[in-house]
Motif scaffolding. Sequence first.
Motif, PDB file in Angstrom:
ATOM      1  N   PRO A 364      -6.999 -17.823  23.196  1.00 31.41           N
ATOM      2  CA  PRO A 364      -7.077 -18.301  21.978  1.00 31.41           C
ATOM      3  C   PRO A 364      -6.759 -17.201  21.048  1.00 31.41           C
ATOM      4  O   PRO A 364      -7.053 -16.090  21.521  1.00 31.41           O
ATOM      5  N   SER A 365      -6.599 -17.319  20.037  1.00 29.40           N
ATOM      6  CA  SER A 365      -6.432 -16.509  18.686  1.00 29.40           C
ATOM      7  C   SER A 365      -7.687 -15.750  18.647  1.00 29.40           C
ATOM      8  O   SER A 365      -8.677 -16.134  18.703  1.00 29.40           O
ATOM      9  N   GLY A 366      -7.493 -14.265  18.309  1.00 28.51           N
ATOM     10  CA  GLY A 366      -8.920 -13.677  18.088  1.00 28.51           C
ATOM     11  C   GLY A 366      -9.592 -13.280  19.507  1.00 28.51           C
ATOM     12  O   GLY A 366     -10.448 -12.470  19.034  1.00 28.51           O
ATOM     13  N   VAL A 367      -8.906 -13.628  20.567  1.00 30.90           N
ATOM     14  CA  VAL A 367      -9.750 -13.106  21.838  1.00 30.90           C
ATOM     15  C   VAL A 367      -9.495 -11.811  22.091  1.00 30.90           C
ATOM     16  O   VAL A 367     -10.421 -11.185  22.839  1.00 30.90           O
ATOM     17  N   GLY A 368      -8.429 -11.150  21.689  1.00 23.98           N
ATOM     18  CA  GLY A 368      -8.247  -9.584  22.126  1.00 23.98           C
ATOM     19  C   GLY A 368      -6.714  -9.334  22.607  1.00 23.98           C
ATOM     20  O   GLY A 368      -6.675  -8.482  23.402  1.00 23.98           O
ATOM     21  N   LYS A 369      -6.073 -10.374  22.584  1.00 24.57           N
ATOM     22  CA  LYS A 369      -4.704 -10.130  23.246  1.00 24.57           C
ATOM     23  C   LYS A 369      -3.948  -8.838  22.705  1.00 24.57           C
ATOM     24  O   LYS A 369      -3.502  -7.930  23.383  1.00 24.57           O
ATOM     25  N   THR A 370      -3.895  -8.642  21.536  1.00 25.10           N
ATOM     26  CA  THR A 370      -3.591  -7.583  20.818  1.00 25.10           C
ATOM     27  C   THR A 370      -4.156  -6.265  21.058  1.00 25.10           C
ATOM     28  O   THR A 370      -3.633  -5.197  21.644  1.00 25.10           O
ATOM     29  N   THR A 371      -5.684  -6.362  21.217  1.00 25.96           N
ATOM     30  CA  THR A 371      -6.117  -5.304  21.581  1.00 25.96           C
ATOM     31  C   THR A 371      -5.933  -4.766  23.046  1.00 25.96           C
ATOM     32  O   THR A 371      -5.934  -3.758  23.436  1.00 25.96           O
ATOM     33  N   ALA A 372      -5.805  -5.736  24.214  1.00 28.16           N
ATOM     34  CA  ALA A 372      -5.412  -5.434  25.285  1.00 28.16           C
ATOM     35  C   ALA A 372      -3.859  -4.464  25.324  1.00 28.16           C
ATOM     36  O   ALA A 372      -4.075  -3.683  26.098  1.00 28.16           O
ATOM     37  N   LEU A 373      -2.930  -4.967  24.417  1.00 30.81           N
ATOM     38  CA  LEU A 373      -1.631  -4.347  24.526  1.00 30.81           C
ATOM     39  C   LEU A 373      -2.089  -2.865  23.865  1.00 30.81           C
ATOM     40  O   LEU A 373      -1.297  -2.018  24.483  1.00 30.81           O
ATOM     41  N   GLU A 374      -3.018  -2.774  23.213  1.00 31.59           N
ATOM     42  CA  GLU A 374      -3.020  -1.383  22.736  1.00 31.59           C
ATOM     43  C   GLU A 374      -3.890  -0.658  23.651  1.00 31.59           C
ATOM     44  O   GLU A 374      -3.474   0.664  23.800  1.00 31.59           O
ATOM     45  N   VAL A 375      -4.743  -1.181  24.328  1.00 32.81           N
ATOM     46  CA  VAL A 375      -5.406  -0.476  25.602  1.00 32.81           C
ATOM     47  C   VAL A 375      -4.146   0.057  26.654  1.00 32.81           C
ATOM     48  O   VAL A 375      -4.127   1.201  27.181  1.00 32.81           O
ATOM     49  N   ALA A 376      -3.418  -0.913  26.949  1.00 32.13           N
ATOM     50  CA  ALA A 376      -1.996  -0.565  27.755  1.00 32.13           C
ATOM     51  C   ALA A 376      -1.156   0.460  27.555  1.00 32.13           C
ATOM     52  O   ALA A 376      -0.729   1.294  28.318  1.00 32.13           O
ATOM     53  N   LEU A 377      -1.259   0.450  26.053  1.00 32.16           N
ATOM     54  CA  LEU A 377      -0.140   1.588  25.573  1.00 32.16           C
ATOM     55  C   LEU A 377      -0.969   2.884  25.273  1.00 32.16           C
ATOM     56  O   LEU A 377      -0.040   3.728  24.930  1.00 32.16           O
ATOM     57  N   GLY A 378      -2.439   3.126  25.646  1.00 30.30           N
ATOM     58  CA  GLY A 378      -3.017   4.146  25.352  1.00 30.30           C
ATOM     59  C   GLY A 378      -3.361   4.396  23.866  1.00 30.30           C
ATOM     60  O   GLY A 378      -3.876   5.452  23.558  1.00 30.30           O
ATOM     61  N   LEU A 379      -3.177   3.372  22.962  1.00 30.03           N
ATOM     62  CA  LEU A 379      -3.618   3.587  21.667  1.00 30.03           C
ATOM     63  C   LEU A 379      -5.154   3.449  21.662  1.00 30.03           C
ATOM     64  O   LEU A 379      -5.849   3.914  20.425  1.00 30.03           O
ATOM     65  N   LEU A 380      -5.901   2.683  22.408  1.00 26.59           N
ATOM     66  CA  LEU A 380      -7.123   2.279  22.377  1.00 26.59           C
ATOM     67  C   LEU A 380      -7.785   2.908  23.665  1.00 26.59           C
ATOM     68  O   LEU A 380      -7.173   2.716  24.866  1.00 26.59           O
ATOM     69  N   ARG A 381      -9.021   3.643  23.982  1.00 33.21           N
ATOM     70  CA  ARG A 381      -9.586   3.889  25.069  1.00 33.21           C
ATOM     71  C   ARG A 381     -10.707   2.646  25.474  1.00 33.21           C
ATOM     72  O   ARG A 381     -11.400   2.519  24.333  1.00 33.21           O
ATOM     73  N   PRO A 382     -10.814   2.032  26.466  1.00 33.76           N
ATOM     74  CA  PRO A 382     -11.777   1.027  26.555  1.00 33.76           C
ATOM     75  C   PRO A 382     -12.990   1.607  26.778  1.00 33.76           C
ATOM     76  O   PRO A 382     -13.452   2.552  27.088  1.00 33.76           O
ATOM     77  N   ASP A 383     -14.063   0.593  26.273  1.00 32.92           N
ATOM     78  CA  ASP A 383     -15.408   0.812  26.377  1.00 32.92           C
ATOM     79  C   ASP A 383     -15.952   0.968  27.851  1.00 32.92           C
ATOM     80  O   ASP A 383     -16.909   1.496  28.063  1.00 32.92           O
ATOM     81  N   THR A 384     -15.275  -0.170  28.446  1.00 40.21           N
ATOM     82  CA  THR A 384     -15.748  -0.416  29.874  1.00 40.21           C
ATOM     83  C   THR A 384     -14.535  -0.439  30.695  1.00 40.21           C
ATOM     84  O   THR A 384     -13.480  -0.857  30.140  1.00 40.21           O
ATOM     85  N   GLY A 385     -14.575  -0.299  31.799  1.00 40.43           N
ATOM     86  CA  GLY A 385     -13.645  -0.442  32.846  1.00 40.43           C
ATOM     87  C   GLY A 385     -12.518   0.825  32.851  1.00 40.43           C
ATOM     88  O   GLY A 385     -12.775   1.926  32.426  1.00 40.43           O
ATOM     89  N   ARG A 386     -11.276   0.533  33.068  1.00 33.75           N
ATOM     90  CA  ARG A 386     -10.609   1.790  33.464  1.00 33.75           C
ATOM     91  C   ARG A 386      -8.859   1.337  33.304  1.00 33.75           C
ATOM     92  O   ARG A 386      -8.632   0.117  33.919  1.00 33.75           O
ATOM     93  N   ALA A 387      -8.154   2.132  32.480  1.00 28.77           N
ATOM     94  CA  ALA A 387      -6.682   1.836  32.546  1.00 28.77           C
ATOM     95  C   ALA A 387      -6.059   3.212  33.038  1.00 28.77           C
ATOM     96  O   ALA A 387      -6.439   4.164  32.627  1.00 28.77           O
ATOM     97  N   SER A 388      -4.997   2.655  34.020  1.00 25.88           N
ATOM     98  CA  SER A 388      -4.353   3.607  34.604  1.00 25.88           C
ATOM     99  C   SER A 388      -2.880   3.659  35.163  1.00 25.88           C
ATOM    100  O   SER A 388      -2.607   2.420  35.156  1.00 25.88           O
ATOM    101  N   ILE A 389      -2.215   4.511  35.292  1.00 17.81           N
ATOM    102  CA  ILE A 389      -0.883   4.582  35.930  1.00 17.81           C
ATOM    103  C   ILE A 389      -0.821   5.280  37.049  1.00 17.81           C
ATOM    104  O   ILE A 389      -0.992   6.475  37.362  1.00 17.81           O
ATOM    105  N   ASP A 390      -0.468   4.418  38.229  1.00 15.78           N
ATOM    106  CA  ASP A 390      -0.307   4.914  39.474  1.00 15.78           C
ATOM    107  C   ASP A 390      -1.600   5.666  39.946  1.00 15.78           C
ATOM    108  O   ASP A 390      -1.547   6.970  40.523  1.00 15.78           O
ATOM    109  N   GLY A 391      -2.674   5.408  39.535  1.00 19.28           N
ATOM    110  CA  GLY A 391      -4.050   5.897  39.686  1.00 19.28           C
ATOM    111  C   GLY A 391      -4.576   7.012  38.612  1.00 19.28           C
ATOM    112  O   GLY A 391      -5.470   7.696  38.893  1.00 19.28           O
TER     113      GLY A 391
END
Length: 541
Positions: A364-391
Motif C-alpha cells: 500500500p501507499s506509504g509503506v516504504g517502497k520508495t525507501t526500499a529503492l533508496e536502500v538498494a541504490l545506496g542512498l539510505l543505510r538501513p537501520d536494521t538488516g544488511r544491503a549487499s552486492i555479491d557479499g
Amino acid sequence: MRPLDPRLLRHARAARGYVALTAALGVLTAALVVAQALLLAHTLGNAVTDGATLAVLAPTIAWLAAVVLVRALVTALQERFAHRAATRTVGELREQVVAHAVALGPRWLATGEGPSVVTLATRGLDALEPYFVRYLPQLVLAATVTPGVLLVVLGLDWISASILVVVLPLVPLFMVLVGRLTQGRSEQGLASMQRLGAQVLDLLAGLPTLRAHGREHGPAARVRSLGDAHRQATMGTLRIAFLSGMVLELLTTLSVALVAVGIGLRLVEGDLDLVTGIAVLVLAPEVFLPLRQVGIQFHAAADGVAAAGRAFEVLETPVPPAGTRTAPDLRTATLRLDGVGVAGTPDDLDLVLRPGTVVALTGPSGVGKTTALEVALGLLRPDTGRASIDGIDLADVDPASLWAQVTWLPQRPVLEPGTIAQLVGGDEASRAIAAGLTGLDAVLADLPLAWETPLGRGGEGLSLGQRQRVALTRTLLSPTPLVVLDEPTAHLDAAGEQVVLDTVRALRDAGRTVLLAAHRHSLVAAADDVVRVRSAAEVLA
C-alpha cells in the motif's frame, strides 16, 4: 554575529584573496586620506596666512588633485573586485551547500531541511553581496584608516587627539548594542523566508492533487500569513537600521563639533597655527567615517551574514563515511536486501535481485517502497538488516561506482533544459527504435521541430505523459545494466501504462535488470519476482 567569520575564509577560496586585497587597499586608503588632508591644509593655510598666489600654490594643488584621483581609482578598484568576489563566493558556497546536502542523503532532507536548503541556496546566499561590496571594505577601513588617522592627529595636536580617544569608544559601543538587536531580526527574517519558501515548494509540488480535489485555494491564507511575517521581519530590520543610523550620525557630529570648538578657541588665542588646525579639522571626520559606514552597512550585510551562518551549519553537519570499494559489475552481480528496516518503514524486507530479471515491489501507499529503492541504490543505510552486492556491504561500496551502473526513473521524471534529442541521447537510428517502443514517435509527430523541440526546466512544454515517454526512451537508450523505476505508471492512462509495460519487456529482452515499485496489477504481473513491502505494524501482526 562575527564581523569576519573565519569559516568564510575556510569554505570560500575566493574570499581569501579578496580579504587580502581589501586589507592592502585599506592601508593605501589610509595613506591617501592623510596626504589629502595635509595637502589641503597647507594649500588653504598658506593662502590665508602668507597670501600665497595661485602660481605658488600650483604644485601643491596638483599633488592634491593627484591624491584625490588616486583615491577615486582605489575606491573604483575596490568596488569592482568586491562584486567579483561576492559572485564567486556565493557560487562556491551555493555549490558546496547543495553538494553537502546531497551527500547527507534523502533521510536528512526529509526531516524538513530540504525546502530550507533550497531557499538558502537560492535567495538566502544572494544576500551576501552587500556584505562583500559594502560592509567588509568599511570594516577593513575601520581597522586601518581610523587608527592611522588618529596617530597623525596625535602628532599634530594632542588635545584634539585626546578628545577623539575619549569619544571614539562610544561609536562601537552603540554598534554592538544595535548589532545584538539586529542579529535576532536578521535570523527571524531568514527563518520566515525559509518557511515561506518551504510552504510554496510544498504547495507547488502538490498543486495538481489540490486542483483535482478543488482545494487549490485552501493554502492561500497560510502562504499570505507567512508572507506577512517575512515582510514584518524585513521592515523591523529596516526600522532599526534607520534609527541606529540616526544615532551614529548624531554621535559623530557632536564628537567632531567638540574638536572643532576646541580648535577654534585655540586659534583665537593664538595657541594653534592655522595649517595644523585645518589639518586636524579635516582629519577628525575621517576618524569616525569608517566606523559610521560600518554601522550603516551592517544592517545591509546582516541578512547575508545570517545566511552564511546557516550555510556553515549545513556544511558542518557530519556526513556518513562513504565506501571505497569499487562496486561489482551489475551485469553479473546479485544485489540482496536481508531483513532490511529503515525507521520502521519498510521493516524486515528480504529481496534478491539477480542479473537480467524484473523484480517488483508491492504494498500500500506509504509503506516504504520508495525507501526500499533508496536502500538498494545506496542512498539510505538501513537501520536494521544488511544491503549487499555479491557479499559486499553497500556501506563499503563507492557510491559513484555503483550509480554509474544505474538508471533511476522516479515518479516524476527529472528532465534538464535542452532539446528532446539531447535529453534522450543515442544516435538517430537507436533513437528511432526506442521512440517506437515507448510511443515517443507519436508525440514527435505532433511537434513541428520533432527531435529538435526545446524543453524548459523539468520538461516544460510537454504534458506529464509525454515527459514520461521521453524519460522512458532515455532509459532504454542508457547503457547501464540496472534500471530502477519508481511507480512508472503513476499519473498515466491505459495507453501510457501499456507503454511502460512494453518498455519493461524491452529492457528484460536486452538482458538488463529491472527493479520497480508498482501498484497496478498489470505491471506486477510482468515481473519475474514480486516482493511485498511490509510496515513494522504488519510484521508485528
